[in-house]
Motif scaffolding. Structure first.
Motif, mmCIF file in Angstrom:
data_model
loop_
_atom_site.group_PDB
_atom_site.id
_atom_site.type_symbol
_atom_site.label_atom_id
_atom_site.label_comp_id
_atom_site.label_asym_id
_atom_site.label_seq_id
_atom_site.Cartn_x
_atom_site.Cartn_y
_atom_site.Cartn_z
ATOM 1 N N GLY A 1 0.825 -1.208 0.000
ATOM 2 C CA GLY A 1 0.000 0.000 0.000
ATOM 3 C C GLY A 1 0.859 1.258 0.000
ATOM 4 N N PHE A 2 1.906 1.234 0.800
ATOM 5 C CA PHE A 2 2.821 2.384 0.872
ATOM 6 C C PHE A 2 3.422 2.661 -0.507
ATOM 7 C CE2 PHE A 2 7.006 4.273 1.462
ATOM 8 C CZ PHE A 2 6.745 5.293 2.364
ATOM 9 N N LEU A 3 3.930 1.606 -1.134
ATOM 10 C CA LEU A 3 4.544 1.766 -2.463
ATOM 11 C C LEU A 3 3.517 2.206 -3.494
ATOM 12 C CD1 LEU A 3 6.836 -1.376 -2.430
ATOM 13 C CD2 LEU A 3 7.533 1.006 -2.201
ATOM 14 N N SER A 4 2.306 1.649 -3.410
ATOM 15 C CA SER A 4 1.315 2.018 -4.425
ATOM 16 C C SER A 4 0.846 3.454 -4.202
ATOM 17 C CB SER A 4 0.155 1.025 -4.446
ATOM 18 O OG SER A 4 -0.565 1.080 -3.260
ATOM 19 N N GLY B 1 -1.020 -4.448 -7.570
ATOM 20 C CA GLY B 1 -1.363 -5.853 -7.771
ATOM 21 C C GLY B 1 -0.182 -6.670 -8.277
ATOM 22 N N PHE B 2 0.630 -6.046 -9.116
ATOM 23 C CA PHE B 2 1.769 -6.781 -9.690
ATOM 24 C C PHE B 2 2.820 -7.118 -8.634
ATOM 25 C CE2 PHE B 2 3.343 -2.481 -9.853
ATOM 26 C CZ PHE B 2 4.710 -2.602 -9.658
ATOM 27 N N LEU B 3 2.788 -6.394 -7.486
ATOM 28 C CA LEU B 3 3.693 -6.743 -6.386
ATOM 29 C C LEU B 3 3.020 -7.749 -5.454
ATOM 30 C CD1 LEU B 3 4.988 -3.239 -5.271
ATOM 31 C CD2 LEU B 3 6.351 -5.096 -6.223
ATOM 32 N N MET B 4 1.721 -7.510 -5.205
ATOM 33 C CA MET B 4 1.025 -8.294 -4.186
ATOM 34 C C MET B 4 0.814 -9.747 -4.600
ATOM 35 S SD MET B 4 -0.146 -8.090 -1.186
ATOM 36 C CE MET B 4 -0.838 -6.576 -0.572
ATOM 37 N N MET C 1 -3.427 -12.388 -14.256
ATOM 38 C CA MET C 1 -2.281 -12.010 -13.438
ATOM 39 C C MET C 1 -2.660 -11.499 -12.060
ATOM 40 S SD MET C 1 -0.102 -10.060 -16.386
ATOM 41 C CE MET C 1 1.244 -9.481 -15.368
ATOM 42 N N GLY C 2 -3.953 -11.244 -11.816
ATOM 43 C CA GLY C 2 -4.340 -10.700 -10.518
ATOM 44 C C GLY C 2 -3.802 -9.301 -10.339
ATOM 45 N N VAL C 3 -3.912 -8.493 -11.386
ATOM 46 C CA VAL C 3 -3.452 -7.106 -11.325
ATOM 47 C C VAL C 3 -4.616 -6.226 -11.767
ATOM 48 C CG1 VAL C 3 -1.055 -7.672 -11.800
ATOM 49 C CG2 VAL C 3 -2.581 -7.191 -13.698
ATOM 50 N N GLY C 4 -4.500 -4.927 -11.490
ATOM 51 C CA GLY C 4 -5.513 -4.002 -11.975
ATOM 52 C C GLY C 4 -5.253 -3.704 -13.433
ATOM 53 N N ALA D 1 10.118 1.986 -12.053
ATOM 54 C CA ALA D 1 10.617 1.149 -13.144
ATOM 55 C C ALA D 1 11.575 0.089 -12.608
ATOM 56 C CB ALA D 1 11.311 2.010 -14.191
ATOM 57 N N LEU D 2 12.439 0.496 -11.663
ATOM 58 C CA LEU D 2 13.385 -0.465 -11.091
ATOM 59 C C LEU D 2 12.643 -1.553 -10.321
ATOM 60 C CD1 LEU D 2 16.253 1.856 -9.808
ATOM 61 C CD2 LEU D 2 16.285 0.303 -11.767
ATOM 62 N N MET D 3 11.584 -1.136 -9.608
ATOM 63 C CA MET D 3 10.821 -2.107 -8.839
ATOM 64 C C MET D 3 10.111 -3.092 -9.772
ATOM 65 S SD MET D 3 8.709 -0.840 -5.605
ATOM 66 C CE MET D 3 7.190 -0.581 -6.447
ATOM 67 N N VAL D 4 9.513 -2.564 -10.839
ATOM 68 C CA VAL D 4 8.830 -3.411 -11.821
ATOM 69 C C VAL D 4 9.820 -4.415 -12.415
ATOM 70 C CG1 VAL D 4 7.761 -3.366 -14.104
ATOM 71 C CG2 VAL D 4 7.007 -1.753 -12.375
ATOM 72 N N LEU D 5 11.018 -3.916 -12.754
ATOM 73 C CA LEU D 5 12.024 -4.812 -13.328
ATOM 74 C C LEU D 5 12.505 -5.826 -12.294
ATOM 75 C CD1 LEU D 5 14.104 -2.384 -15.562
ATOM 76 C CD2 LEU D 5 12.542 -4.184 -16.304
ATOM 77 N N GLY D 6 12.560 -5.389 -11.033
ATOM 78 C CA GLY D 6 12.965 -6.300 -9.959
ATOM 79 C C GLY D 6 12.018 -7.485 -9.866
ATOM 80 N N VAL D 7 10.695 -7.192 -9.867
ATOM 81 C CA VAL D 7 9.707 -8.272 -9.800
ATOM 82 C C VAL D 7 9.827 -9.153 -11.042
ATOM 83 C CG1 VAL D 7 7.244 -8.812 -9.727
ATOM 84 C CG2 VAL D 7 8.112 -6.917 -8.386
ATOM 85 N N CYS D 8 10.020 -8.520 -12.193
ATOM 86 C CA CYS D 8 10.165 -9.253 -13.456
ATOM 87 C C CYS D 8 11.337 -10.237 -13.378
ATOM 88 C CB CYS D 8 10.367 -8.257 -14.588
ATOM 89 S SG CYS D 8 10.971 -8.960 -16.113
ATOM 90 N N ILE D 9 12.469 -9.760 -12.844
ATOM 91 C CA ILE D 9 13.655 -10.612 -12.759
ATOM 92 C C ILE D 9 13.436 -11.741 -11.762
ATOM 93 C CG2 ILE D 9 16.069 -10.657 -12.001
ATOM 94 C CD1 ILE D 9 16.231 -7.767 -13.243
#
Lengths: 245, 312
Positions: free
Chosen positions: B25-28, B36-39, B194-197, B279-287
């Motif tokens: 929630g903090f990050l969003s 959703g892509f993190l959760m 994917m369970g994302v918005g 962007a870094l966080m999105v790529l982190g989850v992707c990796i």
């Protein structure tokens, strides 16, 4: 009930010439899964008649059956993909064995097969040599069950007390499925069971857990709508509460 | 303190769920995304079955998008007409996605498809966002080369050649309804699988493909997400019985509180820095998800219930 059972057996024990017999009762006949459920421990008490020093006792608790699909992971273009599915029917969702000694010291393989004791005996076709491939699939099921503590063996989990009484502790992990469980007790002599008895246990969801679960399965559409309304209200309340500051 | 989740059928620490909700929630709140892509990957990581994680996260997104969409509605910073067109595509996409999800589950490939979708979409979006934000940061350091706003004349693209044009007064657009319906469809499908918005796909698509004005983009996207995730929740509940309301509500409680603090923290960071961090966080989850696809698993077999959900 337990006390009555033990008392009746104690009295009968004075008659030595009768056939060997085994009885058992669980400390609980129903395990309730409530919101704070994090596994349970049950004690099975039993009594035998005509127990000699060479006799051994085996306790099996078996959960409701389900159909499973097992797939092999294979690397394809660098990524792991599931392939080659195999279906297994009527696999116990929970299976634990407790005994006075390691099973292989107690019973012959043939006796285990005939009575379907042990996961291996349940999962593989009787009287057939198992191919290496089938064996790999079967062992995968056992590993998965062991990981969630749904399958377990306690080679010395049955404790023999005085007067032909015995006791075994059965552990139910948090992941157990609901349904009817069968607890079987066997009295083994010379590698063969000479007496057995089955008692059952029910695992049910109770209270709030049951209410939610039943609603989700009996009125799925209504439940879905309620979930949405609740979430929308929560979002609205949050927006209202924080915008006031 | 453990709590047994009635639909997920696992026992989880209640503070772990509240904390997870608050953290995401903090990050969003800080980045202005749904999270959703993190959760969803986090939920799978702590042992929630994938099917339940995806469906329950859709339910939580209903709550988070409701409060956001409402705020934008009040400020009139959303385009309801465009929202409805996107929604039309979204409804079809969501219905299609839930069917696809059920079908892939019976094939035993749902885990793979969820992971591949994550790697694909997050990889593309994260890379584009990172390049864009880094060049913005670079421009900032050279003030002479800076050009703020300025009405750049739109070039005619293939979008303008499409039929079924419609006027969108609040966005000041006169374009074909085909691209917004297609975008809505893709986002609706992603929401179900994917369970994302889907905001991370929709927002860039609205800016770069539809060329909507940025001030209505976030509000309109939240508007669409609210209705699509509501529909996805109802469909998942009705068809797969995989929505865990207890899980969703616990995440929501943590989430709304975290989002408020995140939004406050976000004000102290420059927009392009925020985008670079996101962007870094999105790529982190992707990796991370990508690694799960290529690393040798601990068990070379998977066992799953037949005719039902993913691995355990």
């Amino acid at each position: 009930m337990l006390i009555a059972l033990l008392a009746s057996l104690m009295i009968q024990q004075t008659a030595p010439e009768e056939a060997p017999m085994i009885m058992a009762a669980l400390t609980q006949e129903t395990v309730e899964i409530r919101e704070n459920f994090s596994g349970a421990e049950l004690i099975l008490y039993g009594a035998t008649r005509g127990l000699t020093i060479e006799d051994e006792i085996v306790v099996v608790l078996r959960g409701p059956d389900s159909d499973l699909r097992v797939m092999q992971r294979e690397r394809n273009f660098g990524i792991w993909v599931n392939r080659a599915p195999r279906n297994f029917e009527a696999v116990p969702s929970y299976y634990s064995i407790a005994s006075t000694q390691p099973l292989e010291n107690i019973a012959t393989l043939e006796a285990l097969q005939r009575n379907a004791i042990g996961l291996r005996q349940i999962l593989s076709e009787p009287n057939q040599t198992e191919s290496a491939e089938t064996r790999a699939y079967r062992e995968a099921i056992e590993r998965a069950g062991n990981r969630d503590a749904l399958y377990s063996t306690a080679p010395r989990g049955v404790e023999v007390l005085d007067g032909g009484l015995f006791r075994a502790t059965l552990v139910l992990p948090p992941k157990i499925p609901v349904g009817t469980y069968d607890a079987e007790v066997y009295l083994f002599r010379d590698g063969r069971p000479i007496a057995s008895r089955t008692t059952s246990l029910r695992v049910v969801k109770a209270g709030f857990e049951r209410w939610i679960y039943d609603m989700a399965h009996d009125w799925p559409l209504l439940y879905g709508l309620l979930c949405v309304i609740l979430a929308a209200l929560a979002g609205y309340a949050a927006a209202a509460a924080f915008s006031r500051r | 303190m453990q709590i047994y989740l009635p639909i997920a059928e696992v026992s989880v620490n209640i503070f772990l769920l509240l904390g997870l909700g608050a953290g995401v929630g903090f990050l969003s709140g800080m980045f202005g995304v749904g999270g959703g892509f993190l959760m969803t990957p986090m939920l799978m990581f702590i042992g929630i079955p994938p099917t339940v994680a995806v469906a329950s996260e859709a339910n939580q997104i209903v709550a988070s998008s409701a409060s956001g969409a409402l705020a934008h509605w009040v400020r009139k910073s959303l385009d309801p007409k465009m929202g409805l067109v996107l929604l039309a595509g979204g409804i079809v996409g969501s219905v299609f996605g839930v069917q696809l999800f059920a079908w892939l589950s019976t094939l035993g490939q749902i885990d793979l498809i969820i992971r591949l979708s994550y790697v694909g979409f997050l990889g593309i979006i994260g890379t584009i966002m990172l390049i864009e934000s880094l060049s913005a940061i670079h421009r900032r350091s050279r003030p002479d080369a800076r050009r703020e706003g300025g009405s750049v004349r739109r070039k005619r693209t293939w979008i303008d050649a499409l039929p079924f044009k419609m006027r969108f007064p609040r966005s000041g657009l006169y374009i074909s309804v085909i691209p917004p319906i297609a975008i809505g469809f893709v986002v609706g499908t992603l929401a179900a699988i994917m369970g994302v918005g889907g905001g991370f796909v929709m927002v860039p698509a609205m800016i770069y493909i539809l060329r909507m004005p940025t001030n209505v983009v976030v509000g309109t996207s939240l508007f669409q997400i609210f209705f699509v995730s509501s529909l996805t929740t109802v469909l998942q509940a009705a068809q797969n019985q995989t929505v865990d309301v207890v899980l969703a509500l616990l995440l929501t409680v943590g989430g709304v509180i975290g989002a408020q603090f995140g939004a406050r923290a976000g004000r102290y960071v420059k927009a392009e820095d925020l985008r670079a961090l996101l962007a870094l966080m999105v790529l982190g989850v992707c990796i991370k998800v990508g690694f799960e696809l290529v690393l040798t698993p601990s068990d070379l077999f998977v066992v799953m219930p037949r005719g039902m959900e993913g691995a355990h």
